[in-house]
Structure formats: structure tokens, C-alpha cells
Design a protein around this motif. Sequence first.
Motif, short mmCIF file in Angstrom:
data_model
loop_
_atom_site.label_atom_id
_atom_site.label_comp_id
_atom_site.label_asym_id
_atom_site.label_seq_id
_atom_site.Cartn_x
_atom_site.Cartn_y
_atom_site.Cartn_z
N ALA A 99 -12.89 47.35 37.04
CA ALA A 99 -12.60 48.69 37.56
C ALA A 99 -11.13 49.05 37.44
CB ALA A 99 -13.05 48.78 39.02
N ILE A 100 -10.26 48.05 37.52
CA ILE A 100 -8.82 48.28 37.49
C ILE A 100 -8.30 48.54 36.08
CG2 ILE A 100 -6.59 47.10 37.79
CD1 ILE A 100 -7.89 45.74 40.26
N SER A 101 -8.84 47.83 35.10
CA SER A 101 -8.26 47.83 33.75
C SER A 101 -8.03 49.21 33.15
CB SER A 101 -9.14 46.98 32.82
OG SER A 101 -8.95 45.61 33.10
N PRO A 102 -8.96 50.17 33.27
CA PRO A 102 -8.71 51.48 32.66
C PRO A 102 -7.47 52.19 33.22
CG PRO A 102 -11.04 51.24 33.15
CD PRO A 102 -10.34 50.09 33.81
N SER A 103 -7.07 51.85 34.44
CA SER A 103 -5.88 52.48 35.03
C SER A 103 -4.60 51.75 34.67
CB SER A 103 -6.01 52.51 36.57
OG SER A 103 -7.11 53.29 36.96
N PHE A 302 -21.03 50.53 41.88
CA PHE A 302 -19.97 49.89 42.64
C PHE A 302 -18.69 49.83 41.80
CE2 PHE A 302 -17.37 46.35 43.96
CZ PHE A 302 -17.43 46.37 45.34
N ILE A 303 -18.81 49.44 40.55
CA ILE A 303 -17.66 49.37 39.65
C ILE A 303 -17.01 50.74 39.51
CG2 ILE A 303 -16.91 48.88 37.29
CD1 ILE A 303 -19.19 46.78 37.18
N ALA A 304 -17.84 51.79 39.42
CA ALA A 304 -17.31 53.16 39.27
C ALA A 304 -16.53 53.57 40.52
CB ALA A 304 -18.46 54.13 39.01
N ARG A 305 -17.03 53.23 41.71
CA ARG A 305 -16.31 53.57 42.95
C ARG A 305 -15.00 52.80 43.06
NH1 ARG A 305 -21.54 53.13 45.16
NH2 ARG A 305 -21.05 51.07 46.01
N ASP A 306 -15.04 51.52 42.69
CA ASP A 306 -13.82 50.71 42.75
C ASP A 306 -12.77 51.23 41.77
OD1 ASP A 306 -13.71 48.75 44.70
OD2 ASP A 306 -13.50 47.12 43.26
N ARG A 307 -13.23 51.78 40.68
CA ARG A 307 -12.32 52.33 39.68
C ARG A 307 -11.50 53.47 40.29
NH1 ARG A 307 -14.33 54.04 33.60
NH2 ARG A 307 -12.36 54.93 32.86
N VAL A 308 -12.14 54.31 41.08
CA VAL A 308 -11.45 55.42 41.75
C VAL A 308 -10.45 54.88 42.76
CG1 VAL A 308 -11.75 57.42 43.26
CG2 VAL A 308 -13.38 57.01 41.39
N ARG A 309 -10.87 53.88 43.55
CA ARG A 309 -9.99 53.31 44.58
C ARG A 309 -8.71 52.75 43.98
NH1 ARG A 309 -10.74 47.58 47.88
NH2 ARG A 309 -8.63 47.58 48.71
N TRP A 310 -8.87 51.90 42.95
CA TRP A 310 -7.68 51.23 42.42
C TRP A 310 -6.81 52.17 41.60
CZ3 TRP A 310 -6.53 47.49 45.19
CH2 TRP A 310 -7.47 46.55 45.64
N ALA A 311 -7.40 53.23 41.05
CA ALA A 311 -6.60 54.21 40.30
C ALA A 311 -5.57 54.87 41.22
CB ALA A 311 -7.50 55.27 39.68
N LYS A 312 -5.94 55.07 42.49
CA LYS A 312 -5.02 55.66 43.46
C LYS A 312 -3.85 54.72 43.74
CE LYS A 312 -8.58 58.44 45.79
NZ LYS A 312 -9.36 58.63 47.04
N VAL A 313 -4.16 53.41 43.86
CA VAL A 313 -3.12 52.42 44.12
C VAL A 313 -2.15 52.36 42.94
CG1 VAL A 313 -2.65 49.97 44.54
CG2 VAL A 313 -4.63 51.07 45.63
#
Length: 325
Positions: A99-103, A302-313
Motif C-alpha cells: 500500500a505504501i510503495s505507490p506513494s 484493505f490494501i486500498a484503504r491502507d494506501r490512502v492512510r500512508w499516502a497522507k503520512v
Amino acid sequence: MANRRHILQSLGAFPMLAAFGVSHAEAWPSRPLRIVVPNAPGGTSDIIGRLLTKPLSDALGQPVIIENRAGAGGNIGAAAVAQATDQHTVLLCDVGGLAISPSIYKTLPYNLDRDLQGVAMLAQSPHLLAVHPSVEANNLQELIALSKRTRLNVALAGQGTPNHLATVQLAQITGIQWQHVPYKGGAPAVGDTVANVTQAVLNGMAATYPQVQGGKLKAIGVAGKTRSPLLPNLPTLAEQGATDFESGTWQGVTVSSKLPKDQVARLHAELVRIVQEPALRAQLRDAGVDMVAMSPVETTQFIARDRVRWAKVVKQAGNTIEGST
């Protein structure tokens, strides 16, 4: 006439034999199953993967092999699975890394949405913040104060991993100051903290708790919503001032999007059955890991939701890592 009847009977059997042959050819798996763990041996994903190999092999009737492909925040391993064409390659990892990698990475050798599909979520455990016993801090506030007087090196389980982003987020919330030192997995990160090469580590319970239990590391706080049953007297980091902070490791399984849905369904069913076995659950619970079962669709969501969370960080940190695997 007898010969003719014999020939006709033989010919009549061909469709049945042919159907059997097609069914046999479509049987899956038809060769050893390769589970790619995109981290060094000894981390949470590796521990869980190795516990799965024997029961999964028995269930599928084929050998199951663990292959550690560490590096680039898990993207070397993820790419190997996303690009696989043999239908016998599986990714077992902390799905937060996917989830983190695209950001974090401007370019990736695979497309998360297009090339990978969820199979199952298997396990979850909170991160544990621990320090070398020589560090003169016994709680989070003391560690924050110490970090402003002396240099603290914090070990990361990899650049662009959930451990990395959780470490960044904890600093955003608390103002703690530390120098990031990346490794290729949780085990070497914990190992160097035990050796005092690094002074702190925020890592999964399965790889970190044994070192705390053995007195080789000192626990500062657990990053779960609630205290860990393994360390009931240890306050959560949120209790110690890191308001609403929660992080952990979620071990899930994904495969190439090209794998047919019936094969995904079978793999999902076997994995969920295995992780619900009482002996395996007890073994992992003793390491601070809870078994969690999610469907293929739920895992992908779940992966899609985590992607949004970590993109903010990542956006708040303002540090995009260039390059790819």
C-alpha cells in the motif's frame, strides 16, 4: 463383428479418457508452489510463511518452498510475483508495504491495481517500540527527551515499509528525533539493535518480543489499540502521549491477477483453514500474533484503504524516494 464392437467400444471410451485428461491437465497446483517473502529471513512474514509450508504442502499435494527476495521496500519480491507467468508463485508479506510503495516510489516495475489480486489476510500484530538496554529511557516521554540531547539511530525493517512509515508518523506526532537506518527486513533491524549498532527499533511483535523476553532489548511501548497480553504492564504508545497512534504488521497473501478465480478460491480456503488450526493459532499467539481471516475481496479492499492512510503520512513528511526496483 466382435472386432468391430471392440473397436467401437474403445472409441466410445475416448471422450471419457479425454475429459479425464483435460481435468488432470487443469489440476492446480501441478508443480511446487513458491511463496515469495520480500524480506530477509527471520521477520514476521518469514516466520508465518515457514509455519505454513508443511500444512499447505499436505493440503495441495505439492511441495511449498519459501523464497526470500528482500530489497527496495519489498518491491523486488512483489514484482517477481506480479510478473510471474507460471501460476505457482505467491506473495506473502506485510501488505502495508504494498500500500505504501505507490506513494514512495515514483516508478514501480508493476501496477498494484492491475497486476496483483488479494487472496487472504492471515495475521496481525502490533508494532513494538524497543531500545537497547543501555539506552537511558524507560518510557516514551523519556525517550523523546533523550533524543533531543543525543543522537539516536532507529533501525527500519526496510525503506518504504510499514515500519518505516510508522516510525515517521510517530516522529510527526511526538517530535522525537532519530536517524533512520534501513535494513532488508525486521530480523536484521532487530539484530543490530540488540548489538547496539542502532539504539531503537519499531517492529512486529513476532520478531521483537523474544528479544525483550530474553532481556536483550527493553520495551518502551506497544503500538496497538490495547495493551498486549504478552506485556500487560506495558502501556501503549497512545497511552504515553502519542495520541491515536496505532501501527502494526498485517500478513497477507496476494498473487498475479492472471491467476484464475477458482485457483484463488482454493488457495484462500486452504490458507484460512490452516491458520485457524488451534495448534498454529496458539503458537503464533505466544509470539504476539493474532490470526485474521479475510476474503480475497476484503484483502484487496484493505490494501486500498491502507494506501490512502500512508499516502497522507508521506505527503506530510514530504519525502518521496526516487527510483524503483
